[in-house]
Design a protein around this motif. Structure first.
Motif, PDB file in Angstrom:
ATOM      1  N   PRO A  64       9.437  -0.515   1.203  1.00 53.86           N
ATOM      2  CA  PRO A  64       7.994   0.424   1.100  1.00 53.86           C
ATOM      3  C   PRO A  64       8.826   2.150   2.174  1.00 53.86           C
ATOM      4  O   PRO A  64       9.780   1.957   2.616  1.00 53.86           O
ATOM      5  CB  PRO A  64       7.003  -0.104   2.435  1.00 53.86           C
ATOM      6  CG  PRO A  64       7.376  -1.132   2.785  1.00 53.86           C
ATOM      7  CD  PRO A  64       8.814  -1.985   1.798  1.00 53.86           C
ATOM      8  N   CYS A  65       8.437   3.108   1.763  1.00 52.23           N
ATOM      9  CA  CYS A  65       9.078   4.065   2.538  1.00 52.23           C
ATOM     10  C   CYS A  65       9.152   4.251   4.222  1.00 52.23           C
ATOM     11  O   CYS A  65       9.894   5.397   4.415  1.00 52.23           O
ATOM     12  CB  CYS A  65       9.032   5.343   1.308  1.00 52.23           C
ATOM     13  SG  CYS A  65       7.091   5.837   2.164  1.00 52.23           S
ATOM     14  N   SER A  66       7.970   4.103   4.314  1.00 49.56           N
ATOM     15  CA  SER A  66       7.914   4.112   5.703  1.00 49.56           C
ATOM     16  C   SER A  66       7.746   5.891   6.150  1.00 49.56           C
ATOM     17  O   SER A  66       7.410   5.783   7.322  1.00 49.56           O
ATOM     18  CB  SER A  66       9.016   3.932   6.558  1.00 49.56           C
ATOM     19  OG  SER A  66       9.328   2.749   6.943  1.00 49.56           O
ATOM     20  N   LYS A  67       7.790   6.936   4.801  1.00 49.37           N
ATOM     21  CA  LYS A  67       7.051   8.117   4.844  1.00 49.37           C
ATOM     22  C   LYS A  67       5.987   8.739   4.221  1.00 49.37           C
ATOM     23  O   LYS A  67       5.341   9.416   5.107  1.00 49.37           O
ATOM     24  CB  LYS A  67       8.845   8.847   4.108  1.00 49.37           C
ATOM     25  CG  LYS A  67       9.528   8.623   4.848  1.00 49.37           C
ATOM     26  CD  LYS A  67      10.983   9.440   4.092  1.00 49.37           C
ATOM     27  CE  LYS A  67      12.116   9.286   4.564  1.00 49.37           C
ATOM     28  NZ  LYS A  67      12.609   8.254   4.149  1.00 49.37           N
ATOM     29  N   CYS A  68       5.428   7.704   3.274  1.00 44.67           N
ATOM     30  CA  CYS A  68       4.182   8.984   2.695  1.00 44.67           C
ATOM     31  C   CYS A  68       2.796   8.274   3.910  1.00 44.67           C
ATOM     32  O   CYS A  68       2.950   7.097   4.770  1.00 44.67           O
ATOM     33  CB  CYS A  68       3.857   7.985   1.425  1.00 44.67           C
ATOM     34  SG  CYS A  68       3.653   5.538   2.052  1.00 44.67           S
ATOM     35  N   SER A  69       1.963   8.783   4.345  1.00 40.66           N
ATOM     36  CA  SER A  69       1.072   8.812   5.008  1.00 40.66           C
ATOM     37  C   SER A  69       0.460   7.762   5.449  1.00 40.66           C
ATOM     38  O   SER A  69      -0.122   6.860   6.345  1.00 40.66           O
ATOM     39  CB  SER A  69      -0.215   9.605   4.336  1.00 40.66           C
ATOM     40  OG  SER A  69      -1.483   9.561   3.588  1.00 40.66           O
ATOM     41  N   ASN A  70       0.738   6.574   4.250  1.00 38.91           N
ATOM     42  CA  ASN A  70      -0.007   5.434   4.056  1.00 38.91           C
ATOM     43  C   ASN A  70       0.775   4.577   4.588  1.00 38.91           C
ATOM     44  O   ASN A  70       0.275   3.434   5.901  1.00 38.91           O
ATOM     45  CB  ASN A  70      -0.454   4.711   2.934  1.00 38.91           C
ATOM     46  CG  ASN A  70      -1.343   4.134   1.577  1.00 38.91           C
ATOM     47  OD1 ASN A  70      -2.065   5.958   2.314  1.00 38.91           O
ATOM     48  ND2 ASN A  70      -1.419   3.890   0.693  1.00 38.91           N
ATOM     49  N   CYS A  71       1.955   4.828   4.625  1.00 40.45           N
ATOM     50  CA  CYS A  71       3.771   4.282   5.505  1.00 40.45           C
ATOM     51  C   CYS A  71       3.044   4.132   7.275  1.00 40.45           C
ATOM     52  O   CYS A  71       2.867   3.546   8.260  1.00 40.45           O
ATOM     53  CB  CYS A  71       4.499   3.781   5.421  1.00 40.45           C
ATOM     54  SG  CYS A  71       5.196   2.809   3.645  1.00 40.45           S
ATOM     55  N   VAL A  72       3.327   5.626   7.256  1.00 38.10           N
ATOM     56  CA  VAL A  72       2.648   6.094   8.513  1.00 38.10           C
ATOM     57  C   VAL A  72       1.973   5.751   8.926  1.00 38.10           C
ATOM     58  O   VAL A  72       1.849   4.993  10.598  1.00 38.10           O
ATOM     59  CB  VAL A  72       2.949   7.662   8.092  1.00 38.10           C
ATOM     60  CG1 VAL A  72       2.663   8.183  10.441  1.00 38.10           C
ATOM     61  CG2 VAL A  72       3.826   8.362   7.865  1.00 38.10           C
ATOM     62  N   ASN A  86       0.642  -1.040   0.234  1.00 39.89           N
ATOM     63  CA  ASN A  86      -0.321   0.258   0.406  1.00 39.89           C
ATOM     64  C   ASN A  86       0.645   1.151  -0.020  1.00 39.89           C
ATOM     65  O   ASN A  86       0.085   2.645  -0.057  1.00 39.89           O
ATOM     66  CB  ASN A  86      -1.064   0.007   1.497  1.00 39.89           C
ATOM     67  CG  ASN A  86      -2.296  -0.897   0.967  1.00 39.89           C
ATOM     68  OD1 ASN A  86      -2.707  -0.713   0.362  1.00 39.89           O
ATOM     69  ND2 ASN A  86      -2.367  -1.785   2.048  1.00 39.89           N
ATOM     70  N   CYS A  87       2.161   0.958   0.127  1.00 40.04           N
ATOM     71  CA  CYS A  87       2.667   2.506  -0.338  1.00 40.04           C
ATOM     72  C   CYS A  87       2.490   3.297  -1.112  1.00 40.04           C
ATOM     73  O   CYS A  87       2.046   2.588  -2.262  1.00 40.04           O
ATOM     74  CB  CYS A  87       4.436   1.892   0.422  1.00 40.04           C
ATOM     75  SG  CYS A  87       5.130   3.009  -0.720  1.00 40.04           S
ATOM     76  N   GLU A  88       2.658   4.815  -1.383  1.00 41.67           N
ATOM     77  CA  GLU A  88       2.034   5.374  -2.174  1.00 41.67           C
ATOM     78  C   GLU A  88       3.192   5.082  -3.646  1.00 41.67           C
ATOM     79  O   GLU A  88       3.104   5.244  -4.111  1.00 41.67           O
ATOM     80  CB  GLU A  88       2.171   6.936  -1.771  1.00 41.67           C
ATOM     81  CG  GLU A  88       1.025   7.262  -1.413  1.00 41.67           C
ATOM     82  CD  GLU A  88       1.246   8.496  -0.564  1.00 41.67           C
ATOM     83  OE1 GLU A  88       1.763   9.236  -0.191  1.00 41.67           O
ATOM     84  OE2 GLU A  88      -0.352   8.589   0.734  1.00 41.67           O
TER      85      GLU A  88
HETATM   86 ZN   LIG Z   1       5.270   4.267   1.837  1.00 35.55          ZN
END
Ligand SMILES: [Zn+2]
Length: 495
Positions: free
Chosen positions: A87-95, A78-80
């Protein structure tokens, strides 16, 4: 140990940065998942090859990171910037997934949420497409506890799964998941993490958190964590609070966990080897009086014996305590194995004993007597079995040797030896070969084979390796009686 560990523990608690190391070090992406390389690779391949399955079973004992991996997988899907293996762990989905507030990640505890309403809610959620992400991910924890009707409902979904649904069934007991469900899912196994790997990870955490901790203390913590990194980190944190500002030592961990000090386990072991019943009694009494965990003492005991056996069998160890112990006690493999086997059997006794303490004392007594019993048996065996090789057929002795080699994993050697010429005479079996390496290999193991033949086949026979080329001249006949006189020299110098 500080005079008042509680006050420093409280002080630590008040500083938020000390709170929950386990949470702080919970993996945020695949790279941080520790000790589960196979599982991670399967999940990453699933994403990179765009073959996202609609159902996965994550199987493994507790604390091996199943739920964490499931969340990372949900992030990867689901990462943007995804679907992506990192996954980036920064986008709102990840967060939101990290903080547990992502609307399209539905976590269900099968142990408590199995009512008809719960299942109906899951079914309804599964029908509608995700509102924010790409995939709707359902993580069902302790999935084996789902009711039959819940499994049936799942099956209905699995039969015609909407393409946006991903179900992850995490379970400690995969065999309890019905065939009909498991056959429609991809199973991924999460292994217990080896102790050494956990220690490695704990060391990194200690460095980053500036925790001063002895290596031996970390070993003990990892042992107690029993293959679970999360549990190990939690124990480390608890001991850290208990110790305050002081260095975390082995004895601090022992005290915290109610473990009898290694030194008393060694002392007990030593007195058992020496058959010193009085001393063994005193030590076991001391262990009981101090309220140490008796099962843990026996487990540590078994662990020490195991390490001793490995070391005696030639596997190098960095543990000085094991080396020192062996040189002090003259422990040999046979003796160690006998004590170990007896100890394992006593686990059963413990189950049915009226009290741990009684069973513990009896175990110690029995272990002390093991050697004495054996010496009587040995005498009897020697009396009845001496030199009865004439009753044995040479072929049988030969094939027993080959079987022994195979059964102890020396398949290659067994194959080589089975093609050798041999001769059985009196209580001696001679193998003939000009292959120096092969001769050396047989020489190295012949004591073990002789012992095996004696204890299991009741055959007392010596093994010898001789040169094949020499044999063709028949030295024995040429030298006659003199051959016997130089036999010892021959044996030593021949290779
Ligand atoms: Zn992400």
């Amino acid at each position: 140990m500080g005079s008042n560990p509680t006050s420093s523990a409280l002080k630590n608690l008040l500083q938020e940065r000390y709170l929950s190391l386990a949470r702080k070090y919970r993996p945020k992406d695949f790279e941080e998942i520790f000790g589960q390389e196979v599982a991670v690779r399967i999940l990453q391949n699933s994403i990179s090859t765009k073959r996202i399955h609609h159902a996965y079973i994550f199987a493994g004992v507790r604390g091996t990171g199943k739920t964490t991996a499931a969340r990372v997988f949900a992030k990867a899907l689901n990462c943007e910037k995804g679907p992506t293996i990192s996954p980036c762990s920064k986008c709102s989905n990840c967060v939101q997934i990290s903080s547990g507030s992502f609307i399209d990640l539905i976590e269900i505890d099968a142990g408590s949420q199995t009512s008809v309403e719960d299942i109906r809610a899951i079914k309804e959620k599964a029908i509608y497409p995700p509102s924010q992400g790409r995939y709707k991910v359902f993580i069902i924890d302790e999935a084996h506890m789902l009711s039959n009707s819940a499994f049936n409902a799942l099956l209905k979904i699995f039969e015609e799964p909407p393409e946006f649904d991903v179900f992850i069934l995490a379970t400690t007991e995969p065999h309890k998941i019905p065939e009909t469900v498991s056959s429609r899912a991809i199973r991924i196994d999460f292994r217990k993490i080896p102790k050494e790997k956990i220690v490695e990870r704990l060391k990194i955490i200690c460095e980053q958190e500036k925790i001063d901790c002895e290596d031996n203390a970390l070993n003990l913590i990892a042992e107690e964590g029993d293959g679970s990194l999360r549990d190990s980190i939690s124990i480390l944190e608890a001991v850290w609070m208990f110790s305050g500002e002081e260095k975390i030592t082995q004895s601090a961990v022992e005290k915290f966990l109610g473990i009898a000090p290694r030194t008393s386990v060694y002392e007990l072991f030593k007195s058992i080897i020496n058959q010193d019943i009085k001393k063994s009694y005193e030590i076991s009494q001391g262990i009981i009086e101090r309220g140490y965990n008796i099962r843990r003492v026996l487990k540590d005991f078994a662990e020490i014996i195991k390490d001793c056996v490995f070391y005696l069998e030639g596997i190098e160890t960095e543990r000085e305590d094991i080396k020192r112990f062996i040189s002090e006690t003259n422990l040999d493999v046979e003796n160690a194995m006998r004590i170990y086997n007896a100890l394992i059997k006593f686990e059963e006794d413990l189950k049915f004993s009226i009290s741990d303490e009684v069973a513990f004392k009896m175990i110690v007594f029995k272990l002390c007597y093991l050697n004495r019993v054996k010496s009587v048996r040995e005498i009897l065996e020697k009396m009845s079995l001496s030199q009865n090789t004439q009753f044995q057929e040479p072929d049988k002795i030969f094939s027993s040797i080959i079987d022994y080699l195979k059964e102890t994993g020396r398949v290659f050697l067994a194959e080589k030896v089975s093609s050798l010429k041999y001769e059985v005479k009196d209580s001696l079996i001679s193998f003939f070969t000009d292959d120096v390496k092969l001769a050396k290999a047989i020489e190295d193991i012949k004591k073990d084979i002789e012992e095996f033949l004696f204890t299991t086949k009741k055959v007392q026979i010596k093994i010898r390796v001789e040169r094949e080329s020499q044999n063709s001249i028949d030295v024995e006949k040429m030298l006659g009686d003199d051959f016997v006189k130089i036999e010892g020299v021959e044996e030593e110098n021949i290779w």
